[in-house]
Design a protein around this motif. Structure first.
Motif, PDB file in Angstrom:
ATOM      1  N   SER A 140      41.240  41.051  39.894  1.00  0.00           N
ATOM      2  CA  SER A 140      40.255  40.853  38.919  1.00  0.00           C
ATOM      3  C   SER A 140      40.039  39.878  38.123  1.00  0.00           C
ATOM      4  O   SER A 140      41.008  39.060  37.892  1.00  0.00           O
TER       5      SER A 140
ATOM      6  N   THR B  33      28.225  44.816  41.595  1.00  0.00           N
ATOM      7  CA  THR B  33      29.565  44.656  41.905  1.00  0.00           C
ATOM      8  C   THR B  33      29.679  43.713  43.060  1.00  0.00           C
ATOM      9  O   THR B  33      28.945  43.912  44.288  1.00  0.00           O
TER      10      THR B  33
ATOM     11  N   MET C 281      37.531  44.190  43.237  1.00  0.00           N
ATOM     12  CA  MET C 281      36.314  44.392  42.896  1.00  0.00           C
ATOM     13  C   MET C 281      35.936  43.760  41.613  1.00  0.00           C
ATOM     14  O   MET C 281      36.687  43.641  40.886  1.00  0.00           O
TER      15      MET C 281
ATOM     16  N   GLU D  84      32.737  42.973  38.545  1.00  0.00           N
ATOM     17  CA  GLU D  84      31.535  43.054  37.973  1.00  0.00           C
ATOM     18  C   GLU D  84      30.954  41.833  37.406  1.00  0.00           C
ATOM     19  O   GLU D  84      31.505  41.350  36.656  1.00  0.00           O
TER      20      GLU D  84
ATOM     21  N   GLY E 116      36.328  45.239  38.173  1.00  0.00           N
ATOM     22  CA  GLY E 116      35.800  46.214  38.704  1.00  0.00           C
ATOM     23  C   GLY E 116      36.359  47.396  38.926  1.00  0.00           C
ATOM     24  O   GLY E 116      37.560  47.729  38.260  1.00  0.00           O
TER      25      GLY E 116
END
Length: 377
Positions: A101, A142, A130, A132, A125
């Protein structure tokens, strides 16, 4: 250190404009003992200055899949390498597939593997791998780490969008007082809508009371991004090559192209355009005439992560003449660059060209091979 062979055309052309993707060509080549040193010094100082104005607070947080966290200034993601500037260990290169991340309040330009372009700030995320991405309106998207091909920091000022690098090679032979100097420099401006890439490459070989051989190429290449990996481009380029009797070649070219491959580890694009070319040779009495050529170019870059990041670049341009029957030119280049420590690199560079119909008495091809030490911001 450099090795150059003039075998029987045209000075090497950047395939991106190379094209991979520098104005003072005459300054670089006219008097190697004085002016070349000024050009090299000015180029180095310009790149260092761009780096100095590029700094901001180092508060971005990168979390790796193994749980480690790195705090610093997130610079960019290019060819599979996430670059982060830290206070205590300098610039760190992180393999993109190892990232879980990112957290940053700085705005970034993000290009996905399908060519879609977005911009915003990063937040972690819901799960590892993941991201954001929140745009200027507060809308969040996302993204999977594997979908992200490139990330570029959007500076708060225009100067902070410039990135650059410079490398220099030199050798001296005492028996005949031969001096060889090579220079390879780049300054690139990135924006969510376009890219402007300027390159300067050249070489000088000088012997006391002997023959001097030098060449140089400056290219400025503008790419305007459109949908689905397509782009328009405009190119301005100047070439000079004493070994081929070429005083000056001026090229203006425009057309379109597409990124066929755009991932975190590799990029491949092709372009097709129309070029207007004017050539002046020392073996002829005229000032040259404008002619037209097709410009077909391919450019490939690959990143290899093996403890020290390594980049491989290949470029090829084929330019069949529309004004002179059965004439065509070929320009090619290859580069292998490996990171040493901090921002320092070592690179092996190959540049070459071929002209099927050079002026009478002039050589048709030329090849240059050089080993350079460099620095990038």
């Amino acid at each position: 250190m450099s090795l150059r062979n003039a075998a029987s055309g045209s000075g090497p052309t950047s395939a991106e404009g190379l094209r991979p993707y520098p104005k003072a060509t005459n300054l670089l080549l006219v008097r190697p003992r004085s002016r070349s040193a000024v050009v090299v010094l000015a180029t180095v100082l310009a790149v260092l200055w761009m780096s100095a104005v590029d700094a901001r607070d180092k508060i971005d947080v990168v979390t790796l899949l193994n749980g480690d966290q790195i705090t610093g200034e997130l610079k960019d993601l290019n060819l599979g390498v996430l670059t982060v500037s830290t206070d205590h260990v300098g610039t760190v290169s992180i393999e993109w597939v190892a990232v879980a991340s990112i957290e940053s309040t700085q705005f970034f330009d993000v290009i996905l593997s399908d060519g879609k372009q977005m911009s915003g700030t990063f937040e972690p995320g819901a799960a590892d791998g993941m991201l954001e991405l929140t745009d200027g309106d507060g809308d969040a998207t996302t993204l999977e780490v594997g979908r992200v091909a490139r990330v570029t920091q959007l500076g708060r000022t225009q100067w902070k969008r410039w990135r650059g690098n410079v490398s220099v090679g030199a050798s001296f032979t005492s028996s005949n007082s031969q001096r060889d100097v090579t220079l390879d420099a780049e300054a690139t401006y990135r924006d969510p809508r376009f890219r402007l890439r300027n390159t300067l490459t050249g070489s000088i070989s000088d012997v006391d009371e002997g023959t001097r051989n030098s060449w140089g190429t400056f290219a400025s290449n503008y790419q305007l991004y459109v949908k689905k990996r397509w782009f328009w481009y405009a190119l301005l380029q100047f070439d000079r090559n004493e070994g081929l009797d070429l005083d000056l070649r001026t090229t203006t070219s425009g057309g379109g192209g597409r990124y066929l491959v755009s991932t975190a580890r590799s990029q491949l694009y092709t372009s097709l355009g129309l070029a207007a070319v004017k050539e002046v040779y020392s073996t002829t009495d005229d000032d040259g005439e404008w002619s037209t050529e097709l410009d077909l170019t391919g450019d490939y870059q690959l990143y290899i992560f093996e403890g020290r990041d390594t980049t491989v670049g290949l470029s090829l341009s084929i330019l069949p003449s529309l004004s002179v029957s059965n004439r065509y030119r070929i320009a090619y280049s290859a580069a292998l660059q490996r990171k040493l420590v901090s921002n320092f690199t070592v690179s092996l560079n190959l540049n070459g060209s071929y002209d099927s119909k050079p002026p009478q008495g002039s050589l048709a091809s030329d090849t240059s091979l050089s080993l350079n030490l460099g620095w990038s911001n």
